[in-house]
Design an enzyme around this catalytic site. Structure first.
Site, PDB file in Angstrom:
ATOM      1  N   GLY A  21     -73.875 -28.628  56.700  1.00  0.00           N
ATOM      2  CA  GLY A  21     -74.240 -29.814  57.468  1.00  0.00           C
ATOM      3  C   GLY A  21     -73.010 -30.524  57.984  1.00  0.00           C
ATOM      4  CB  SER A  22     -72.605 -33.948  59.245  1.00  0.00           C
ATOM      5  OG  SER A  22     -73.074 -34.743  58.166  1.00  0.00           O
ATOM      6  CD  GLU A  54     -69.294 -22.409  55.107  1.00  0.00           C
ATOM      7  OE1 GLU A  54     -68.647 -22.783  56.115  1.00  0.00           O
ATOM      8  OE2 GLU A  54     -68.926 -21.475  54.379  1.00  0.00           O
ATOM      9  N   GLY A  79     -71.059 -33.802  53.577  1.00  0.00           N
ATOM     10  CA  GLY A  79     -70.174 -33.190  52.594  1.00  0.00           C
ATOM     11  C   GLY A  79     -69.409 -34.210  51.780  1.00  0.00           C
TER      12      GLY A  79
END
Length: 497
Positions: free
Chosen positions: A231-232, A253, A236
């Site tokens: 995600g963004s 990721e 994270g």
């Protein structure tokens, strides 16, 4: 149409027609389903079931575990067209990309099946006579997978197939924007389970349809030793500290702000084709989307003119009807794009494109023309990832300047160079070259194959999924020493009499 698709994929109407959480297609904004979101107690119960399943599954030989994944690949092949169409409807991807995403699932199944017979350790020379050392890998536990809307099924498959052959159980929380493809994927996996037989424990691979609360439970539970989150960067920053606080592991990721260096020696015909798909594929909503074009000043005007001409020919519209660019996921994505373009203008950028398209035909769908923005330098808006088809163009004069521009952003996922100069190509991929997890030569930033480990550095999170030795993240490493002598020497020559 969605109802018949889901029926063929094995999803009952009761699973997506009786809830309070509405699901809309980005194609025209219409509602295509409604689901009941699962709360904290339901997630905890699934973690319990997953842990129990892990205790049994870890004892199943790895090649036998691989057989389950092989069967899943067969089921996916049988239903590729339907699942690919559902991806197009729910995520807005064009038909070829929807089918390509399902093919990624099939490919990672094939990879994981082979891997199930290759979970290799090491033999290590011991300094002590009559001893040998070895390194072995063992199943880890319950793996939590949190995925994003833009790859609603492939990222789950990357994680799940490797986790399963490694001996783990899996709990998947998909994006709230794309739950129908998740329901379909789970139903197809359940078909594989039926074919596999009785030695697959209940709760081996589960799905959680929930919101932020569900994700927090998954992230915080110590019975989930690994969280793989896509995600963004903002997401994270929240996930990583929470998992670390309980000494869990993360595969992150996150964002990408990917660049292409376009050298004077480049094959421009090849480069323009590479720019086109990398920059506008998935309507710019890939983590590997090309967002920065760093082009030598001597060819900048020609390149910009050629890219503009290529953009003008791109068909925009319903992704199921042969168009090359479908919609943005929702109004929020459109607003973020327009805000970025406004900031770019404020920072001296010259904007070409970026306008809303087809508003009369699709008043609740957010289609845009891809934008090219010539910037005077790598300003604040250029350094920020906007999840939309915006290509910032920066000029450079020498190769070292190009490398500096490539690396001077917080993200570090994908990068590429188009050049026919072998020195530039090798330097770009060397230790002092691109600082990204992916560095390509004469190929764009997107479209990675599953055979290589996928992921990036810096604010991209450092995680690696899919191919190469990414499987090691789903297992625990153990060092073993065996004494087959009749003596008990100590390491480092220590004498303790």
């Amino acid at each position: 149409m969605v109802n018949s698709l889901l029926e063929r994929l094995g999803v009952s109407a009761s699973a997506y027609q009786n809830g309070s959480h509405a699901v809309h297609t980005p194609i025209d904004g219409s509602q295509i389903g409604s689901l009941t979101l699962e709360g904290a107690d339901a997630v905890r119960a699934k973690i319990t079931a997953g842990h129990d399943a892990f205790l049994a599954w870890r004892k199943v030989p790895a090649p036998r575990r691989g057989e389950l994944v092989r069967l899943f690949g067969e089921v996916l092949r049988e239903h590729k067209a339907d699942l690919g169409e559902l991806v197009s409807i729910e995520a807005g991807k064009i038909t070829q990309e929807g089918l390509g995403e399902v093919q990624e699932m099939i490919d990672i199944c094939d990879f994981a099946v082979g891997l199930s017979r290759q979970l290799y350790g090491l033999t290590i020379a011991s300094e002590r006579s009559g001893h040998h050392m070895r390194e072995t890998w063992h199943p880890l536990g319950v793996v939590g997978v949190i995925s994003a809307f833009n790859f609603p099924v492939a990222v789950w498959a990357w994680n799940t197939t490797l986790a399963l052959v490694a001996g783990n159980a899996v709990i998947w929380k998909p994006s709230e924007k794309t739950p129908l493809t998740a329901l379909a994927s789970q139903a197809l996996f359940d078909k594989a389970l039926e074919r596999f037989g009785s030695d697959a424990p209940q709760g081996l691979a589960q799905l959680v349809i929930g919101d932020r609360e569900a994700g927090e439970v998954l992230v915080d539970d110590p019975r989930v030793p690994l969280i793989s989150a896509t995600g963004s960067t903002r997401m994270g920053r929240e996930v990583a500290p929470r998992v670390a606080a309980r000494f869990g592991r993360s595969i992150l990721e996150l964002g990408g702000n990917n660049a292409m260096i376009l050298a004077p020696s480049a094959d421009l015909d090849l480069a323009v084709r590479g720019i086109l798909f990398s920059a506008v594929g998935t309507a710019g909503q890939r983590c590997t989307t090309l967002r920065r074009l760093i082009v030598h000043r001597s060819i900048k005007d020609e390149v910009v003119a050629r890219v503009k001409a290529a953009y003008a020919k791109v068909r925009i519209g319903d992704p199921r009807q042969g168009n090359l660019i479908g919609p943005l996921i929702d109004k929020q994505a459109f607003s973020a794009m327009q805000d970025a373009l406004a900031k770019a203008r404020d920072e001296g950028g010259q904007v070409f494109g970026g306008e809303r398209q087809l508003a009369d035909t699709f008043p609740n769908g957010y289609y845009v023309s891809p934008a090219i923005v010539e910037m005077p330098g790598q300003t604040a808006v250029v350094r920020h990832e906007t999840f939309a088809p915006i290509l910032y163009v920066l000029a450079y004069d020498d190769f070292e300047e190009a490398l500096r521009l490539n690396n001077e952003v917080p993200q570090g996922l994908s990068s590429c160079i188009f050049t026919t100069d072998v020195r530039e190509a090798e330097a770009f991929q060397g230790a002092a070259g691109s600082d990204c997890g992916i560095a390509n030569v004469n190929i764009g930033t997107s479209g990675a194959e599953i055979g290589g480990a996928f992921g990036g550095e810096k604010e991209t999170g450092g995680g690696r999924e899919s191919g190469s030795d990414a499987w090691k993240a789903y297992m625990r490493r153990q060092t073993n020493t065996v004494n087959y002598s009749r003596e008990l020497p100590l390491a480092q020559g220590i004498v303790f009499d």
